[in-house]
Design an enzyme around this catalytic site. Structure first.
Site, PDB file in Angstrom:
ATOM      1  N   GLU A 291       0.829  -1.469  -0.079  1.00 27.28           N
ATOM      2  CA  GLU A 291      -0.061   0.063  -0.066  1.00 27.28           C
ATOM      3  C   GLU A 291       0.936   1.318   0.007  1.00 27.28           C
ATOM      4  OE1 GLU A 291      -2.605  -0.398   3.513  1.00 27.28           O
ATOM      5  OE2 GLU A 291      -3.974  -1.472   2.132  1.00 27.28           O
TER       6      GLU A 291
ATOM      7  N   GLU B 192      -5.232  -8.066  -0.544  1.00 26.39           N
ATOM      8  CA  GLU B 192      -5.963  -7.878   0.845  1.00 26.39           C
ATOM      9  C   GLU B 192      -7.408  -7.838   0.538  1.00 26.39           C
ATOM     10  OE1 GLU B 192      -4.538  -5.111   3.698  1.00 26.39           O
ATOM     11  OE2 GLU B 192      -2.545  -5.474   3.069  1.00 26.39           O
TER      12      GLU B 192
HETATM   13  C1  BGP Z   1      -4.316  -2.429   5.379  1.00 22.65           C
HETATM   14  C2  BGP Z   1      -2.968  -3.059   6.022  1.00 22.65           C
HETATM   15  C3  BGP Z   1      -3.044  -4.442   6.693  1.00 22.65           C
HETATM   16  C4  BGP Z   1      -4.301  -4.603   7.477  1.00 22.65           C
HETATM   17  C5  BGP Z   1      -5.614  -3.940   6.701  1.00 22.65           C
HETATM   18  C6  BGP Z   1      -6.668  -3.965   7.827  1.00 22.65           C
HETATM   19  O1  BGP Z   1      -4.199  -1.272   5.162  1.00 22.65           O
HETATM   20  O2  BGP Z   1      -2.394  -3.356   4.670  1.00 22.65           O
HETATM   21  O3  BGP Z   1      -1.790  -4.444   7.521  1.00 22.65           O
HETATM   22  O4  BGP Z   1      -4.125  -4.283   8.801  1.00 22.65           O
HETATM   23  O5  BGP Z   1      -5.434  -2.637   6.588  1.00 22.65           O
HETATM   24  O6  BGP Z   1      -6.615  -2.885   8.590  1.00 22.65           O
HETATM   25  P1  BGP Z   1      -6.927  -3.172  10.011  1.00 22.65           P
HETATM   26  O7  BGP Z   1      -5.986  -4.103  10.493  1.00 22.65           O
HETATM   27  O8  BGP Z   1      -6.419  -1.770  10.933  1.00 22.65           O
HETATM   28  O9  BGP Z   1      -8.337  -3.588  10.254  1.00 22.65           O
END
Ligand code: BGP
Length: 489
Positions: free
Chosen positions: A194, A388
């Protein structure tokens, strides 16, 4: 010839990040990483935690406090889910699930504890040799993220981190060691998770302490430029060191709908997409800064410092595939009174009155993923990978040691159907890794109770619990989807 659905060999997988899963803090010679320094007070109430999740910026005092504190209670990313020790049993579960690809990140501070050493840490290399070997023995391909936000904190303290082009040299040394040791075993490489996070979560994205910067925007975008240069140098190096390089670029994809058919709202959505998303992929996949950023930077008073050769480097070294995280869609409007909710990396997002949100407030929009895949196919004409996607929510372990997560099954179902339709639309989608395939410490709130996994992990926000793993209902559902290659959804 119209595609019929998921192609043979489609990669069904799961994803984690080392800093959110491994633990093993300071074990095996590991140095302190920037993510080890993110503070969490287990006495905070839910409101504080979830409000704060989006303002998890670092402060000078906070960094000093973290480095002086060797404990793990207030630093959940130092303990994760103890994947560092438990990965053999977790990989056995991934094998049972039928995963054919696993995405994790490599901890730079395990390989070079301070980031500026001449030689790598042998124990760190051994850990990844064993981990990757275990995956291969179980027939699981490897999608390796080289930096998932975390860099050796020493590079920030003594060199200024991504503000300093010297960090690019340290990064390339780290990458050359990875290619030398794991170039034959890793299937997909992703230099930066990201890369557009910098603007939304500046410590995560570019390890910058905004309060220390006179012009934080200038510093932030100069750091992003250095990451673009680093990314291009990885691609240049991969052509020399790897037989069949597959180097990807990745953004957090915030596709955005105009709130109404008012032309102002449409223009807002065009600009939101350009400035939050397309800018980053355009540089990495088209090899140049897009013209629309000139006006954006001028308005912010930002002037990116290019060095001799930067343009040519970017132009000649573009990514082999485009990947992205997709959790929900957004809404763009110039109407400041529009009702709000929240979303990935953002505290405030405009609510979409036509869609539901999950318990955390993130919009659920499977069909949006089909549109996003068509947009990215059109714009880049490169293989696409959903790196993701998933539903993070609060849930409890039933007395029969499972979780009835039908809400996660329906989330996956609508997103998998969208992917299938996109493939029939003609999109070249090569793989999918569900985020948090196993419960891990969440990135924003730093909590275990925001759970994404199809595998439950018995830890709470303080790190208490047995650490045992239990299969949720969605484990068996996803297993069947993989077995039927998406035919049974
Ligand atoms: C994205 C990241 C991940 C993951 C995801 C979900 O931005 O790449 O690391 O964490 O977010 O976010 P969160 O864990 O805050 O729910």
């Amino acid at each position: 010839m119209v595609n019929k659905g998921f192609p043979k060999g489609f990669l069904w997988g799961g994803a984690i990040a080392c800093s959110q899963a491994d633990g093993g803090y300071r074990e095996g010679g590991k140095g302190i990483s920037t993510q080890d320094c993110r503070f969490f007070d287990p006495n905070w109430d839910e409101k504080t935690i979830y409000e704060r999740a989006y303002f998890s910026e670092m402060s000078t005092a906070g960094l000093k406090r973290a480095i002086e504190d060797e404990g793990t209670l207030n630093y959940p990313l130092r303990r994760g889910i103890d994947f560092y020790h438990k990965y053999p049993q977790d990989i056995a579960l991934f094998k049972e699930l039928g995963l054919n690809v696993f995405r994790t990140s490599i901890s730079w501070s395990r390989i070079f504890p301070n980031g500026d050493e001449q030689l790598p840490n042998g124990e760190g290399l051994k850990y990844y040799k064993d981990l990757f070997g275990e995956l291969k023995e179980n027939g699981i391909k490897i999608f390796a993220t080289i930096v998932h936000y975390d860099i050796p904190v020493n590079l920030v303290l003594n060199y200024g981190g991504w503000k300093n082009r010297k960090t690019i040299d340290f990064f390339l040394k780290y990458v050359s060691v990875l290619f030398e040791n794991f170039g034959e075993i890793v299937d997909y490489w992703l230099p930066f998770n990201e890369i557009n996070a910098a603007r939304f979560a500046t410590w995560d994205g570019v390890c910058l302490i905004k309060e220390e910067e006179e012009n934080a925007e200038q510093a932030l975008y100069q750091c992003v430029h250095h990451q673009f240069i680093a990314n291009a140098k990885v691609i240049e190096l991969s052509k020399k060191m790897l037989k069949n390089p597959m180097i990807g670029g990745m953004i957090a994809r915030f596709c955005s709908y105009p709130a109404t058919c008012r032309p102002e709202d449409f223009l807002q959505s065009v600009q939101d997409e350009q400035y939050s998303n397309y800018f980053y992929l355009d540089v990495m996949a088209r090899g140049e800064y897009p013209k629309y950023m000139d006006r954006f930077f001028e308005k912010l008073g930002v002037e990116i410092q290019f060095e001799e050769g930067d343009e040519a480097l970017l132009k000649n070294n573009t990514v082999d595939f485009v990947s992205f995280s997709y959790y929900s869609s957004q809404v763009s409007t110039s109407d400041q009174s529009w009702e709000k909710t929240c979303g990935n990396l953002v505290a405030e997002a405009n609510l979409n009155p036509y869609l539901k949100t999950n318990k955390i407030g993130w919009t659920i929009d499977g069909l949006g993923l089909r549109s996003v895949l068509n947009q990215l196919e059109d714009r880049y004409r490169l293989p696409l990978f959903v790196a993701e996607n998933g539903l993070g929510t609060f849930e409890t372990l039933e007395k029969e040691l499972t979780v009835h997560d039908d809400y996660r099954i329906s989330y996956f179902e609508e997103h998998f159907k969208a992917m299938k339709e996109a493939i029939i639309d003609g999109v070249n989608l090569i793989g999918y890794t569900a985020w948090g395939i196993i419960d891990i410490v969440s990135c924003g709130p730093l909590t275990m109770d925001k759970r994404y996994g199809v595998i439950y992990v018995d830890y709470d926000n303080r790190g208490n619990g047995t650490g045992n793993r239990y299969k949720k209902d969605s484990f068996y559902w996803y297993k069947n989807v993989i077995e039927t290659n998406g035919e049974e959804l």
